[in-house]
Design an enzyme around this catalytic site. Sequence first.
Site, mmCIF file in Angstrom:
data_model
loop_
_atom_site.group_PDB
_atom_site.id
_atom_site.type_symbol
_atom_site.label_atom_id
_atom_site.label_comp_id
_atom_site.label_asym_id
_atom_site.label_seq_id
_atom_site.Cartn_x
_atom_site.Cartn_y
_atom_site.Cartn_z
ATOM 1 N N GLU A 150 5.764 -7.359 2.636
ATOM 2 C CA GLU A 150 6.352 -6.679 3.809
ATOM 3 C C GLU A 150 6.999 -7.648 4.803
ATOM 4 O O GLU A 150 6.714 -7.601 5.999
ATOM 5 C CB GLU A 150 5.273 -5.832 4.498
ATOM 6 C CG GLU A 150 4.670 -4.797 3.560
ATOM 7 C CD GLU A 150 3.589 -3.931 4.195
ATOM 8 O OE1 GLU A 150 3.096 -4.280 5.287
ATOM 9 O OE2 GLU A 150 3.246 -2.897 3.593
ATOM 10 N N GLU A 258 2.629 0.368 -5.423
ATOM 11 C CA GLU A 258 1.605 0.995 -4.558
ATOM 12 C C GLU A 258 1.877 2.498 -4.460
ATOM 13 O O GLU A 258 1.926 3.064 -3.369
ATOM 14 C CB GLU A 258 1.613 0.357 -3.167
ATOM 15 C CG GLU A 258 1.300 -1.115 -3.165
ATOM 16 C CD GLU A 258 1.121 -1.713 -1.778
ATOM 17 O OE1 GLU A 258 0.998 -0.970 -0.782
ATOM 18 O OE2 GLU A 258 1.103 -2.960 -1.686
HETATM 19 C C1 XIL Z 1 -3.934 -0.276 3.021
HETATM 20 C C2 XIL Z 1 -5.274 0.094 2.393
HETATM 21 O O1 XIL Z 1 -5.074 1.047 1.400
HETATM 22 C C3 XIL Z 1 -6.227 0.613 3.441
HETATM 23 O O2 XIL Z 1 -7.535 0.773 2.893
HETATM 24 C C4 XIL Z 1 -6.285 -0.321 4.635
HETATM 25 O O3 XIL Z 1 -7.071 0.263 5.647
HETATM 26 C C5 XIL Z 1 -4.893 -0.601 5.168
HETATM 27 O O4 XIL Z 1 -4.095 -1.129 4.112
HETATM 28 N N1 XIL Z 1 0.948 -1.619 2.180
HETATM 29 C C6 XIL Z 1 0.144 -2.559 1.593
HETATM 30 C C7 XIL Z 1 -1.304 -2.292 1.402
HETATM 31 O O5 XIL Z 1 0.653 -3.588 1.118
HETATM 32 O O6 XIL Z 1 -2.072 -3.461 1.456
HETATM 33 C C8 XIL Z 1 -1.826 -1.271 2.386
HETATM 34 O O7 XIL Z 1 -3.176 -0.953 2.035
HETATM 35 C C9 XIL Z 1 -0.945 -0.052 2.383
HETATM 36 C C10 XIL Z 1 0.469 -0.390 2.761
#
Ligand code: XIL
Length: 340
Positions: A150, A258
């Site tokens: 990100e 994701e």
């Molecule tokens: C999220 C997790 O799923 C949650 O459990 C945590 O509270 C916050 O982070 N982008 C990403 C992930 O790269 O690491 C994030 O994961 C979601 C968005």
Amino acid sequence: MKLRTPLALVALFALILCSACGPATTRTLANKQKMDFGVAIKAGDIFDPVRSKIIIDNFNLIVPEDSMKWANIRPKKDFWNWSDMDAMVAFAQKNKMKIKGHTFLWHDQNAPYVGSLKTREEAIALLEDHITTIVTRYKGRVSEWDVANEVFLEDGSLRNSIWYRLIGDDFLDVAFHAARKADPKAKLILCDYNTEYAGSAKGDASYEMVKGLKERGVPIDGVAFQLHVMAELPLDEEAIRENIKRFAALGLSVSFSEVDVRVRMPLDESKEAEQNAVYEKLAKIARTEPTAKSMILWGFTDKGSWIPRSFAGFGSAHIFDTKLEKKTGYDAVMKGLSGK
Ligand code: XIL
């Protein structure tokens, strides 16, 4: 071995056939397609018999959802919390799954001392130490890493994270070189959301950045499109395929890394149909683009999902429900993975 009875012969044939005779799952379909089909999990999932069975049956890759983030794995500069990651790596190996690491260079979920860094030299030293220590520990066992996560804003400019602010324009170079040095065979990935479309400000910025990294010899092997998407927004399949192809031309693979498809609650049949169409299409694109072949779900069940906590009014984003039963989205993914 001498087989004395016809019964023994039958048993032997049954044994040989059995490896191919179980019901198809997303994992068996993905294996057939030579695809990675993965899921983000919490360490606790592997100690829960119901959850761990779902994971083993349906996925051939796991990612720690939170356990490897800086604040969790290294809450103090000299204190490493290895237990969750070690358990997940052992679980993956035992069950013949790949394991992907997530993530090093990020603006979020860092330990407090990261925020107190003051100089470029300090930031480089800490980042290199962090990456080297973790990648070396899991060398040969963790096959790919989200080295950076990100780094872009929606307009395509770089996010003003602690790493970019202190290190400057070569912040990604530092991270990728450190990872390559620690494990020359691991696949190194740049991950982001809203970068899936060629022609969008963020999608084009990430392509230009990666092109520059390749030109100056930075060891990057793949990009990951997170794809936390909304069921109500139809996917632009063409723009995704165009993007995958231009990264392929640079020699990079793409992963949908994701995936969750959130629904504006309350759920109804037509929203579920929209959601299923998105799941099926993503699995189909991943299967049919030879340089993609990787789809990872950000969690498999609505029970305890991060979606309602992070997107007010949305939910039901995953392919198993709150009772850990398969939803129709599961069949949609099966269709996408098989083409049938
Ligand atoms: C999220 C997790 O799923 C949650 O459990 C945590 O509270 C916050 O982070 N982008 C990403 C992930 O790269 O690491 C994030 O994961 C979601 C968005």
